[in-house]
Design a protein around this motif. Structure first.
Motif, PDB file in Angstrom:
ATOM      1  N   PRO A  27       0.795  -1.234   0.000  1.00  0.00           N
ATOM      2  CA  PRO A  27       0.000   0.000   0.000  1.00  0.00           C
ATOM      3  C   PRO A  27       0.828   1.285   0.000  1.00  0.00           C
ATOM      4  O   PRO A  27       0.461   2.257  -0.671  1.00  0.00           O
ATOM      5  N   ASP A  28       1.939   1.312   0.726  1.00  0.00           N
ATOM      6  CA  ASP A  28       2.763   2.524   0.765  1.00  0.00           C
ATOM      7  C   ASP A  28       3.462   2.755  -0.570  1.00  0.00           C
ATOM      8  O   ASP A  28       3.535   3.891  -1.055  1.00  0.00           O
ATOM      9  N   ARG A  29       3.974   1.693  -1.171  1.00  0.00           N
ATOM     10  CA  ARG A  29       4.614   1.850  -2.487  1.00  0.00           C
ATOM     11  C   ARG A  29       3.572   2.249  -3.532  1.00  0.00           C
ATOM     12  O   ARG A  29       3.836   3.112  -4.385  1.00  0.00           O
ATOM     13  N   LEU A  30       2.394   1.652  -3.467  1.00  0.00           N
ATOM     14  CA  LEU A  30       1.330   1.996  -4.412  1.00  0.00           C
ATOM     15  C   LEU A  30       0.950   3.468  -4.278  1.00  0.00           C
ATOM     16  O   LEU A  30       0.754   4.167  -5.279  1.00  0.00           O
ATOM     17  N   GLU A  31       0.881   3.968  -3.059  1.00  0.00           N
ATOM     18  CA  GLU A  31       0.557   5.384  -2.856  1.00  0.00           C
ATOM     19  C   GLU A  31       1.639   6.285  -3.445  1.00  0.00           C
ATOM     20  O   GLU A  31       1.342   7.331  -4.023  1.00  0.00           O
ATOM     21  N   MET A  32       2.895   5.898  -3.313  1.00  0.00           N
ATOM     22  CA  MET A  32       3.979   6.675  -3.937  1.00  0.00           C
ATOM     23  C   MET A  32       3.774   6.758  -5.445  1.00  0.00           C
ATOM     24  O   MET A  32       3.904   7.829  -6.048  1.00  0.00           O
ATOM     25  N   VAL A  33       3.459   5.636  -6.052  1.00  0.00           N
ATOM     26  CA  VAL A  33       3.263   5.593  -7.511  1.00  0.00           C
ATOM     27  C   VAL A  33       2.048   6.429  -7.892  1.00  0.00           C
ATOM     28  O   VAL A  33       2.082   7.147  -8.901  1.00  0.00           O
ATOM     29  N   ARG A  34       0.995   6.380  -7.111  1.00  0.00           N
ATOM     30  CA  ARG A  34      -0.186   7.212  -7.405  1.00  0.00           C
ATOM     31  C   ARG A  34       0.173   8.695  -7.381  1.00  0.00           C
ATOM     32  O   ARG A  34      -0.311   9.476  -8.191  1.00  0.00           O
ATOM     33  N   GLN A  35       1.030   9.088  -6.454  1.00  0.00           N
ATOM     34  CA  GLN A  35       1.462  10.488  -6.406  1.00  0.00           C
ATOM     35  C   GLN A  35       2.274  10.854  -7.638  1.00  0.00           C
ATOM     36  O   GLN A  35       2.167  11.969  -8.160  1.00  0.00           O
ATOM     37  N   LEU A  36       3.083   9.925  -8.107  1.00  0.00           N
ATOM     38  CA  LEU A  36       3.930  10.199  -9.270  1.00  0.00           C
ATOM     39  C   LEU A  36       3.151  10.208 -10.576  1.00  0.00           C
ATOM     40  O   LEU A  36       3.670  10.639 -11.598  1.00  0.00           O
ATOM     41  N   ARG A  37       1.921   9.727 -10.560  1.00  0.00           N
ATOM     42  CA  ARG A  37       1.089   9.742 -11.770  1.00  0.00           C
ATOM     43  C   ARG A  37       0.924  11.172 -12.290  1.00  0.00           C
ATOM     44  O   ARG A  37       0.827  11.398 -13.485  1.00  0.00           O
ATOM     45  N   ASP A  38       0.907  12.138 -11.384  1.00  0.00           N
ATOM     46  CA  ASP A  38       0.726  13.544 -11.773  1.00  0.00           C
ATOM     47  C   ASP A  38       2.006  14.213 -12.250  1.00  0.00           C
ATOM     48  O   ASP A  38       1.977  15.345 -12.701  1.00  0.00           O
ATOM     49  N   GLY A  39       3.141  13.536 -12.126  1.00  0.00           N
ATOM     50  CA  GLY A  39       4.397  14.097 -12.595  1.00  0.00           C
ATOM     51  C   GLY A  39       5.510  13.868 -11.595  1.00  0.00           C
ATOM     52  O   GLY A  39       5.278  13.383 -10.479  1.00  0.00           O
ATOM     53  N   PRO A  40       6.729  14.225 -11.993  1.00  0.00           N
ATOM     54  CA  PRO A  40       7.897  14.011 -11.127  1.00  0.00           C
ATOM     55  C   PRO A  40       7.769  14.776  -9.812  1.00  0.00           C
ATOM     56  O   PRO A  40       7.062  15.780  -9.732  1.00  0.00           O
ATOM     57  N   MET A  41       8.472  14.281  -8.806  1.00  0.00           N
ATOM     58  CA  MET A  41       8.520  15.002  -7.538  1.00  0.00           C
ATOM     59  C   MET A  41       9.867  14.773  -6.879  1.00  0.00           C
ATOM     60  O   MET A  41      10.545  13.781  -7.148  1.00  0.00           O
ATOM     61  N   ASP A  42      10.221  15.709  -6.046  1.00  0.00           N
ATOM     62  CA  ASP A  42      11.429  15.587  -5.250  1.00  0.00           C
ATOM     63  C   ASP A  42      11.210  14.465  -4.241  1.00  0.00           C
ATOM     64  O   ASP A  42      10.166  14.400  -3.593  1.00  0.00           O
ATOM     65  N   ALA A  43      12.167  13.573  -4.113  1.00  0.00           N
ATOM     66  CA  ALA A  43      12.026  12.426  -3.220  1.00  0.00           C
ATOM     67  C   ALA A  43      11.712  12.859  -1.795  1.00  0.00           C
ATOM     68  O   ALA A  43      10.947  12.201  -1.092  1.00  0.00           O
ATOM     69  N   ALA A  44      12.266  13.967  -1.358  1.00  0.00           N
ATOM     70  CA  ALA A  44      12.033  14.437   0.009  1.00  0.00           C
ATOM     71  C   ALA A  44      10.600  14.923   0.207  1.00  0.00           C
ATOM     72  O   ALA A  44      10.109  14.961   1.328  1.00  0.00           O
ATOM     73  N   ASN A  45       9.913  15.265  -0.884  1.00  0.00           N
ATOM     74  CA  ASN A  45       8.548  15.781  -0.780  1.00  0.00           C
ATOM     75  C   ASN A  45       7.482  14.711  -0.940  1.00  0.00           C
ATOM     76  O   ASN A  45       6.294  15.013  -0.885  1.00  0.00           O
TER      77      ASN A  45
END
Length: 104
Positions: A27-45
């Protein structure tokens, strides 16, 4: 051997379905990928996880996603940028990413 800041990423042809499915099963990895669906992000954010979770745990989650070929984690100055490897995944496994990300 790559420099410490350079992480290895599998080539498109080397991305394997079992590894992708395993990476997306948490679930935590899936949530990370869902956030990245909208575009790149800084790993710290990346806010997929509770802020009280240790950095080492967050790093491990990113490592599993990177090694499976789901994300890229690349240096950007003093930070690291995470990007979803949508084109590679859609080429290798058409429709899989959207099916998993859109599931409840």
């Amino acid at each position: 051997m790559p420099a410490p800041a350079d992480l290895t990423h599998p080539d498109r042809e080397a991305i394997e379905l079992p590894a992708v499915l395993f990476a997306l099963s948490d679930p935590d990895r899936l949530e990370m990928v869902r956030q990245l669906r909208d575009g790149p992000m800084d790993a710290a954010n990346c806010t997929a996880l509770d802020p009280t979770i240790p950095k080492s745990t967050k790093s491990h989650l990113m490592k599993v996603l990177r090694e499976a070929g789901v994300i890229r984690n690349e240096p950007n100055g003093r930070h690291r940028t995470l990007t979803l490897r949508r084109d590679d995944l859609d080429t290798r496994f058409p429709g899989l990413l959207d099916a998993v990300l859109d599931a409840d």
